[in-house]
Design a protein around this motif. Sequence first.
Motif, PDB file in Angstrom:
ATOM      1  N   GLU A   8      -1.480   5.021  17.485  1.00  0.00           N
ATOM      2  CA  GLU A   8      -0.996   3.688  17.138  1.00  0.00           C
ATOM      3  C   GLU A   8      -1.303   3.350  15.688  1.00  0.00           C
ATOM      4  O   GLU A   8      -0.457   2.797  14.975  1.00  0.00           O
ATOM      5  N   THR A   9      -2.504   3.689  15.229  1.00  0.00           N
ATOM      6  CA  THR A   9      -2.881   3.408  13.845  1.00  0.00           C
ATOM      7  C   THR A   9      -2.037   4.201  12.867  1.00  0.00           C
ATOM      8  O   THR A   9      -1.559   3.672  11.848  1.00  0.00           O
ATOM      9  N   SER A  10      -1.820   5.488  13.163  1.00  0.00           N
ATOM     10  CA  SER A  10      -1.007   6.321  12.269  1.00  0.00           C
ATOM     11  C   SER A  10       0.442   5.851  12.242  1.00  0.00           C
ATOM     12  O   SER A  10       1.093   5.865  11.185  1.00  0.00           O
ATOM     13  N   GLN A  11       0.958   5.381  13.393  1.00  0.00           N
ATOM     14  CA  GLN A  11       2.332   4.886  13.436  1.00  0.00           C
ATOM     15  C   GLN A  11       2.473   3.605  12.617  1.00  0.00           C
ATOM     16  O   GLN A  11       3.477   3.413  11.919  1.00  0.00           O
ATOM     17  N   ASN A  65       4.372   0.798   7.732  1.00  0.00           N
ATOM     18  CA  ASN A  65       4.052  -0.030   6.570  1.00  0.00           C
ATOM     19  C   ASN A  65       4.474   0.640   5.269  1.00  0.00           C
ATOM     20  O   ASN A  65       4.895  -0.026   4.323  1.00  0.00           O
ATOM     21  N   LEU A  66       4.388   1.978   5.208  1.00  0.00           N
ATOM     22  CA  LEU A  66       4.826   2.703   4.017  1.00  0.00           C
ATOM     23  C   LEU A  66       6.338   2.661   3.879  1.00  0.00           C
ATOM     24  O   LEU A  66       6.881   2.565   2.775  1.00  0.00           O
ATOM     25  N   GLN A  67       7.039   2.748   5.026  1.00  0.00           N
ATOM     26  CA  GLN A  67       8.498   2.731   4.983  1.00  0.00           C
ATOM     27  C   GLN A  67       9.050   1.332   4.755  1.00  0.00           C
ATOM     28  O   GLN A  67      10.056   1.154   4.076  1.00  0.00           O
ATOM     29  N   ASN A  68       8.381   0.308   5.335  1.00  0.00           N
ATOM     30  CA  ASN A  68       8.823  -1.084   5.203  1.00  0.00           C
ATOM     31  C   ASN A  68       7.653  -1.946   4.748  1.00  0.00           C
ATOM     32  O   ASN A  68       6.984  -2.563   5.585  1.00  0.00           O
ATOM     33  N   PRO A  69       7.355  -1.969   3.465  1.00  0.00           N
ATOM     34  CA  PRO A  69       6.238  -2.792   2.973  1.00  0.00           C
ATOM     35  C   PRO A  69       6.450  -4.250   3.350  1.00  0.00           C
ATOM     36  O   PRO A  69       7.542  -4.798   3.178  1.00  0.00           O
ATOM     37  N   PRO A  70       5.445  -4.907   3.887  1.00  0.00           N
ATOM     38  CA  PRO A  70       5.609  -6.281   4.373  1.00  0.00           C
ATOM     39  C   PRO A  70       5.837  -7.297   3.281  1.00  0.00           C
ATOM     40  O   PRO A  70       6.359  -8.361   3.526  1.00  0.00           O
TER      41      PRO A  70
END
Length: 383
Positions: free
Chosen positions: A356-359, A364-369
Amino acid sequence: MIFGCFALFNFLTSLILGKYLVQIGAKFMFVAGMFTSGCVTILFGMLDKVPDGPVFIGLCFLVRAVDAIGFAAAMTASFSILANAFPNNIATVLGSLEIFSGLGLVLGPPLGGFLYQSFGYEMPFIVLGCVVLILVPLNMYILPKYDSAPSKDSFWKLILLPKVVLLCLAIFSLSGCLGFLDPTMSLFVSEKFKLPAGYVGLVFLGLAVSYSLSSPLLGVLSDKMPRLRKWLMVFGGLLTALCYFLLGPAPVLHIKSQLWMFVLMLVLIGFSLGMTGIPLFPEVISCAYENGFEEGLSLLGLVSGLFSAMWSLGSFVGPTLGGLLNERLGFEWAATIQGGWPLLSGLGIGIFYVLETSQRKRSNLQNPPDTNEERAHLLGSET
């Protein structure tokens, strides 16, 4: 067999009452459950006056079944009331209340034995039932009435969440491990270490005292540092498994069984059970919130019913399977196999949280908040 009847009825009743907690009313369910449990406890003490045969056996099953319904009602409602009254300190409150669970484990056997020896079979049940009945009007006066609208969420939606499945496995493993010790440990201690009957009960104190003393501290830690809950459950499960492997110890380890080591393992088991058990309830609630469940008493009823049901299932499987393994393979192998349940749950929860943490990191890397916020800020500065 009668204890298994109690556990199975408790399992089924907890699921039903958890679903309809709002419709029945949390306060009414709690008070009615206590009243029912107190009455049938007194009736159970009167069963020795019933003639032997099918009537006696049938009444034993009937009384225990009704007791299971009352117990399930009181426990399911109590968890919901506590979570609703202390939403930000659930683990702290539950951990503090486990002090009294430990006191019950410590004081119950000697007090019950004294009453039985001094006044006969009926007296322990009459005294305990009367104490429960005395608390009924007190709770009717103290507890407020909790009103809430029923939600459309269901048990199936909650149970089908992968994280909840693993947490249910952890609840089941804890209950099963505790239930395993009831029919097997006293026989093993008396036969292996040649202890008198009076000293066998003292061995149980190691588990009860360590659990009751550590639970409040673990509850505070769980509420103050929510991110630590998952690792408490993981390492608690692994430590429980290790202690059960060394409780016998496992024959493959070729370690001589000694009394001091046995007592030490019980102390560590009490601590490790608190590590896993105290964060479980708030963690299930947090998981439900993350997956879109409506906040309120209806959700708390679902979670409380599920928690009580899984605990009852473990209380049935633990003694039943443990007693069978103890008879066929001996206590050493039975305890080792029993340790596989917390090992499986600890590893499963650990792997789930790592994935879950790695996902989350990848998403977050693909879609920066903060991408949209930065664009809005730049557009605002240009105008």
